[in-house]
Design an enzyme around this catalytic site. Structure first.
Site, short mmCIF file in Angstrom:
data_model
loop_
_atom_site.label_atom_id
_atom_site.label_comp_id
_atom_site.label_asym_id
_atom_site.label_seq_id
_atom_site.Cartn_x
_atom_site.Cartn_y
_atom_site.Cartn_z
N HIS A 82 102.43 35.02 -1.10
CA HIS A 82 101.26 35.02 -0.24
C HIS A 82 100.16 34.12 -0.78
O HIS A 82 99.75 34.26 -1.93
CB HIS A 82 100.72 36.44 -0.10
CG HIS A 82 101.61 37.28 0.75
ND1 HIS A 82 101.75 37.06 2.09
CD2 HIS A 82 102.40 38.31 0.45
CE1 HIS A 82 102.60 37.94 2.57
NE2 HIS A 82 103.02 38.71 1.61
N SER A 92 94.87 43.63 -4.96
CA SER A 92 96.30 44.01 -4.89
C SER A 92 96.57 45.14 -3.92
O SER A 92 96.06 46.24 -4.08
CB SER A 92 96.79 44.53 -6.26
OG SER A 92 96.92 43.50 -7.16
N HIS A 119 104.69 47.97 -11.00
CA HIS A 119 103.86 47.33 -9.98
C HIS A 119 104.10 48.01 -8.62
O HIS A 119 103.16 48.13 -7.82
CB HIS A 119 104.20 45.85 -9.91
CG HIS A 119 103.33 45.07 -8.97
ND1 HIS A 119 101.95 45.06 -9.07
CD2 HIS A 119 103.64 44.30 -7.90
CE1 HIS A 119 101.46 44.30 -8.09
NE2 HIS A 119 102.45 43.84 -7.37
N HIS A 156 94.79 35.29 -10.13
CA HIS A 156 94.59 35.96 -11.41
C HIS A 156 94.83 35.03 -12.60
O HIS A 156 95.62 34.09 -12.50
CB HIS A 156 95.56 37.14 -11.54
CG HIS A 156 95.46 38.17 -10.47
ND1 HIS A 156 96.12 38.03 -9.27
CD2 HIS A 156 94.77 39.32 -10.40
CE1 HIS A 156 95.85 39.07 -8.51
NE2 HIS A 156 95.02 39.87 -9.17
N MET A 203 93.40 43.78 -14.50
CA MET A 203 93.64 42.38 -14.87
C MET A 203 92.88 41.39 -13.98
O MET A 203 93.26 40.24 -13.86
CB MET A 203 95.14 42.07 -14.78
CG MET A 203 96.02 42.99 -15.60
SD MET A 203 97.75 42.72 -15.22
CE MET A 203 98.53 44.13 -16.02
N SER A 204 91.81 41.86 -13.36
CA SER A 204 91.10 40.96 -12.43
C SER A 204 89.60 41.21 -12.48
O SER A 204 89.08 41.78 -13.44
CB SER A 204 91.62 41.18 -11.00
OG SER A 204 91.22 42.45 -10.53
N ALA A 231 92.90 47.24 -8.03
CA ALA A 231 93.69 48.38 -8.47
C ALA A 231 93.51 48.48 -9.98
O ALA A 231 93.44 47.45 -10.66
CB ALA A 231 95.16 48.14 -8.14
N TYR A 260 96.59 35.83 -15.19
CA TYR A 260 98.00 35.93 -15.64
C TYR A 260 98.94 35.05 -14.83
O TYR A 260 100.06 34.78 -15.26
CB TYR A 260 98.47 37.40 -15.63
CG TYR A 260 98.50 38.08 -14.29
CD1 TYR A 260 99.49 37.80 -13.35
CD2 TYR A 260 97.54 39.03 -13.96
CE1 TYR A 260 99.50 38.43 -12.12
CE2 TYR A 260 97.54 39.67 -12.74
CZ TYR A 260 98.54 39.37 -11.83
OH TYR A 260 98.53 39.99 -10.60
N GLU A 261 98.51 34.61 -13.67
CA GLU A 261 99.35 33.72 -12.86
C GLU A 261 99.28 32.28 -13.40
O GLU A 261 100.04 31.42 -12.95
CB GLU A 261 98.89 33.72 -11.41
CG GLU A 261 99.09 35.06 -10.71
CD GLU A 261 98.53 35.04 -9.29
OE1 GLU A 261 99.29 34.69 -8.36
OE2 GLU A 261 97.35 35.36 -9.11
N ASN A 303 97.18 54.51 -11.31
CA ASN A 303 98.03 55.12 -12.34
C ASN A 303 97.16 55.54 -13.51
O ASN A 303 96.06 55.01 -13.69
CB ASN A 303 99.09 54.10 -12.83
CG ASN A 303 98.45 52.82 -13.34
OD1 ASN A 303 98.07 51.94 -12.57
ND2 ASN A 303 98.29 52.73 -14.65
N1 HPA Z 1 96.70 48.25 -16.54
C1 HPA Z 1 96.26 47.03 -16.18
N2 HPA Z 1 96.10 46.67 -14.91
C2 HPA Z 1 96.37 47.58 -13.96
C3 HPA Z 1 96.82 48.87 -14.27
C4 HPA Z 1 96.99 49.22 -15.64
O1 HPA Z 1 97.38 50.34 -15.99
N3 HPA Z 1 97.00 49.51 -13.08
C5 HPA Z 1 96.66 48.65 -12.11
N4 HPA Z 1 96.29 47.46 -12.63
#
Ligand code: HPA
Length: 273
Positions: free
Chosen positions: A61, A30, A247, A83, A211-212, A113, A85-86, A235
């Site tokens: 993309h 990401s 996001h 992913h 999530m990956s 990320a 979730y997609e 974050n």
């Molecule tokens: N949680 C899950 N996936 C993420 C996060 C998060 O805080 N930040 C970036 N991807």
């Protein structure tokens, strides 16, 4: 068509056209897909053109593979990934990794990320994944084993190669970057976690959440690829930081750290034999 046949067909398509045959693969996650810029002798393959590759479910993309030379080494860079979730199946998520294996890739560097659960970490940190905890309710090895790729019951000991982690730390030192280390917990997403979930994950021993990556690592280890994985902390996880997670924030921080991540990846690739 069997999964192995589909994989072989995709590999053959790429093999016929690629001018180099790299042993190093990189997956840029990401917001990180432009990190390495243009490669020498660059050759690009849109996933839309490669037979049997996962196709984007929504407009946006598509993934892309870029072959080229980075730090004098032949590399295959995957720009983007798909992913859970997609809505992609685990076979689709594993597909590009398995094709890499059939193409002769030996080592993969995966990037992502992630949110920080461990308060010793801070936004912007680059973190080597030392180990993982998987909460995604499926994995690419469920179902009939593809014996040509690997064993029915593979080990996940040393899934994140200690040898490559040591090498990555030396590379970080070379270029004056701090590189932390931690345990990554994979969640199915797409929602960010609840504060109670983050508290639970903390007690389980997770330092980072995302999530990956984990399904790809499982597929990579099954077929014997050596793995290195690096998270960019975008974050503090839910309930740990004060703010609402977005996001946009994740993408903004990855953009801001892209330059240092690229510097680190180059230094790591330069140290690969
Ligand atoms: N949680 C899950 N996936 C993420 C996060 C998060 O805080 N930040 C970036 N991807």
């Amino acid at each position: 068509m069997s999964e192995l046949k589909k994989l072989k067909r995709a590999a053959l398509f790429v093999q016929k056209r690629a001018k180099i045959s790299p042993k190093i693969g990189l997956v840029l996650g990401s917001g990180l897909s432009d990190a390495l810029g243009k490669l020498e002798r660059e050759q690009r393959f849109s996933w839309a053109k490669i037979p049997n590759f996962p196709q984007p479910t929504v407009v946006g993309h598509a993934g892309e593979w870029v072959f080229g030379i980075l730090e004098k080494k032949s590399v295959l860079i995957s720009r983007g990934r798909v992913h859970f979730y997609e809505g992609y199946s685990m076979s689709e998520i594993a597909f590009p990794i398995r094709v890499m294996k059939l193409l002769g890739i030996e080592r993969v560097i995966l990037t992502n990320a992630a949110g920080a659960i461990n308060t010793d970490l801070k936004v912007g940190d680059l973190v080597l994944i030392r180990d993982h905890i998987n909460t995604i309710p499926d994995n690419p090895l469920r179902g009939e084993n593809i014996a040509e790729l690997g064993p029915r019951f593979p080990n996940l000991l040393d899934a994140y190669s200690a040898r490559l982690r040591a090498l990555a730390k030396e590379a970080a030192r070379d270029v004056g970057l701090e590189l932390r280390e931690g345990v990554y917990i994979a969640t199915p997403g797409p929602m960010y976690e609840t504060p109670a979930e983050i508290e639970a994950y903390k007690r389980l021993g997770a330092d980072l959440v995302g999530m990956s990556t984990v399904p790809e690592v499982i597929a990579a280890r099954h077929c014997g690829l050596e793995v290195l994985a690096i998270s960019v902390v975008t974050n503090m996880a839910a309930g740990i930081g004060a703010d609402k997670l977005t996001h946009e924030e994740v993408l903004e921080i990855t953009k801001r750290r892209e330059h240092d991540l690229a510097k680190l990846l180059r230094a790591i690739v330069a140290r690969f034999s």
